[in-house]
Scaffold this active site. Structure first.
Site, PDB file in Angstrom:
ATOM      1  N   CYS A  15      11.779   9.545  11.341  1.00 37.56           N
ATOM      2  CA  CYS A  15      11.539   8.670  12.743  1.00 37.56           C
ATOM      3  C   CYS A  15      12.792   8.928  13.602  1.00 37.56           C
ATOM      4  CB  CYS A  15      10.965   7.330  12.369  1.00 37.56           C
ATOM      5  SG  CYS A  15      11.901   6.252  11.543  1.00 37.56           S
TER       6      CYS A  15
ATOM      7  N   GLU B  96       6.080  13.077  19.376  1.00 32.49           N
ATOM      8  CA  GLU B  96       6.958  13.235  18.174  1.00 32.49           C
ATOM      9  C   GLU B  96       6.276  14.403  17.203  1.00 32.49           C
ATOM     10  OE1 GLU B  96       8.715  10.031  15.027  1.00 32.49           O
ATOM     11  OE2 GLU B  96       6.529   9.949  15.132  1.00 32.49           O
TER      12      GLU B  96
ATOM     13  N   LYS C 280       0.827  -1.102  -0.048  1.00 30.43           N
ATOM     14  CA  LYS C 280      -0.032   0.116  -0.057  1.00 30.43           C
ATOM     15  C   LYS C 280       0.901   1.069  -0.052  1.00 30.43           C
ATOM     16  CE  LYS C 280      -1.542   2.809   2.618  1.00 30.43           C
ATOM     17  NZ  LYS C 280      -1.254   4.266   2.600  1.00 30.43           N
TER      18      LYS C 280
END
Length: 483
Positions: A288, A382, A178
């Site tokens: 990240c 984050e 995906k």
């Protein structure tokens, strides 16, 4: 004579070896200019169902799961096809994703050798065999789990798709990938790369792109999908765990991070400051492993603070495809606004703005905020943008306690000239990757993943294969022998 502009490109899904379109065509926009680059077929649950059915057929009706040489050949061919399109990918990532040309090249140059590494691993195996008793033989074999569902993020779509797809194929799985709608044209070029690998039987790799949230949940819930690999936010990772629970499928989740960059008093600041700057601004902080926490020992905090502010202030913003650009835009204007609002909230809650980035459309300059408490929201969340906190510590125990004081544990970095300190401190850090006097070094041969709420499982290295495999125990008694 009227001159007609060339038609803009349109990207489609690749399912069962055939190109598929969708009723919805969504524009892909350059975040730096706001101009439409092309359109992509915007899929959802119907495309996911069709892709899973194709992958399941390929797994059960072709020799792919048991033909190691075919898998190695196909992975090497994928690497060749990706290398042949390297320049096109770099240009497209710079325009559609906002990466600088250098950073886009970095992404491609991580992805291509990863395919070759897993091509080699496809030819290897390990297990155990023993005569458990007289004439009683036992062995363990690794077998592919089945269909792998791979949910790829937009921030590094090529290398992160490959990071999961390569071990899945090496293990013998078939796959549904995906791709993210934010980079729909890049997704289309990735599908073209897959389609050009003649060694891949139809249906072994299927790709679809969606900007909504229908196809990915269908993949997670499908009983015909044996394993899910997801890279993205911790919040979505929790949702995936819930939706995967009824089928008890294998999950690999690389989730959020809040990387502490621990700078001790004996660090080489000439070497550290440029890397700290890149750690905040690479991919506009949409990474990240971004170095979003700078932890400075008090003895050098003043000098480090001043030098870091000066370096960040000098970062040149611009379109990703401009060779002079050092930091491109965020993925869109909404992302820039969200990050800017997080900075505003942090300042209102007592963070001191050492540097406050200005926002214009999808562009947002770097921000550096000094905080005194690791419990502050700007430290615990984050942010996923070019924002870092600046925190002080006295000694090693305080540095370790502060570095470990968030729910994340993906990565950390230690800066020191002391030969023993980095190993001593790294041993106490709850992080899956710890760098010494460097940052963002990722190796195909070594596992990568997070502690705590930064995820489950490991990708890269031999261990990545395990997520896509089952272990079978065979017991074989030999007739005529006492047991």
């Amino acid at each position: 004579m009227t001159r007609h502009s060339p038609a803009l490109p349109h990207a489609r899904h690749l399912i069962d070896g055939q190109w598929r379109d969708s009723a919805t065509r969504t524009p892909s926009v350059n975040p730096a200019t706001g101009r439409t680059l092309g359109t992509f077929a915007d899929g959802g649950a119907p495309e996911a169902r069709e892709a899973v059915a194709a992958a399941h057929r390929a797994f059960t009706s072709t020799g792919w799961p048991r033909d190691r040489r075919l898998r190695a050949r196909a992975l090497n061919e994928l690497a060749d096809q990706l290398a042949a399109r390297r320049a096109r990918f770099i240009e497209l990532l710079a325009r559609e994703n906002g990466k600088t040309l250098t950073q886009a090249a970095f992404e491609l140059d991580l992805a291509i050798p990863k395919l070759r590494y897993y091509a080699a691993l496809a030819l290897t195996d390990h297990g155990r065999a023993l005569e458990a008793g007289p004439g009683l033989y036992a062995m363990t074999l690794r077998e592919p789990a089945g269909v792998a569902g791979i949910i790829t993020p937009w921030n590094s779509p090529v290398v992160l798709a490959v990071r999961a797809l390569a071990p899945a194929l090496a293990a013998g799985c078939t796959a549904v990938v995906k791709m993210p709608g934010q980079v729909g044209l890049t997704a289309g070029l990735f599908s073209e790369t897959v389609a050009s690998a003649a060694s891949l039987p139809p249906g072994v790799v299927n790709t679809f792109t969606e900007s909504g949230n229908e196809g990915a949940p269908w993949l997670v819930a499908s009983p015909d999908v044996a394993a899910i690999s997801y890279t993205g936010s911790t919040e979505v990772g929790r949702t995936i765990m819930e939706r995967a629970a009824p089928t008890l499928k294998s999950l690999s989740l690389e989730l959020g991070g809040k990387t502490p960059m621990i700078v001790f008093g004996d660090a080489d600041l000439d070497a550290a400051v440029p890397v700290l700057t890149r750690a905040i601004t690479t991919f506009a902080g949409q990474f990240c492993m971004a170095g979003s926490r700078v932890l400075a020992q008090r003895s050098i905090a003043g000098e480090l603070r001043e030098r870091l502010v000066n370096e960040l202030s000098a970062v040149k913003l611009g379109p990703g495809d401009d060779p002079a650009t050092e930091m491109g835009p965020l993925i869109d204007a909404a992302a820039a606004q969200r990050v800017d609002e997080a900075v505003e909230e942090a300042v209102a809650a007592s963070a001191e703005p050492l540097l406050r980035g200005e926002r214009a459309g999808a562009f947002l300059g770097p921000s550096l905020l000094e905080v005194t408490e690791p419990t502050a929201a700007i430290v615990q969340r984050e942010i996923f943008g070019p924002v870092a906190t600046f925190e002080l510590f006295e000694d090693e125990p305080e540095a370790i306690a502060s570095a470990n004081a968030t729910p994340f544990g993906l990565a950390a970095a230690i800066w020191s000239r002391d030969v023993d300190r980095p190993l001593r401190v790294a041993r106490e850090l709850t992080a899956g990757t710890v760098w010494t006097n460097t940052w963002a070094v990722v190796l195909d041969e070594s596992e990568e993943g997070g502690y705590k709420q930064s995820g489950l499982g490991r990708l890269n290295g031999p261990q990545a294969l395990h997520h896509f495999q089952e272990t079978k125990h065979l017991i074989h008694p030999v007739d005529g022998l006492p047991r």
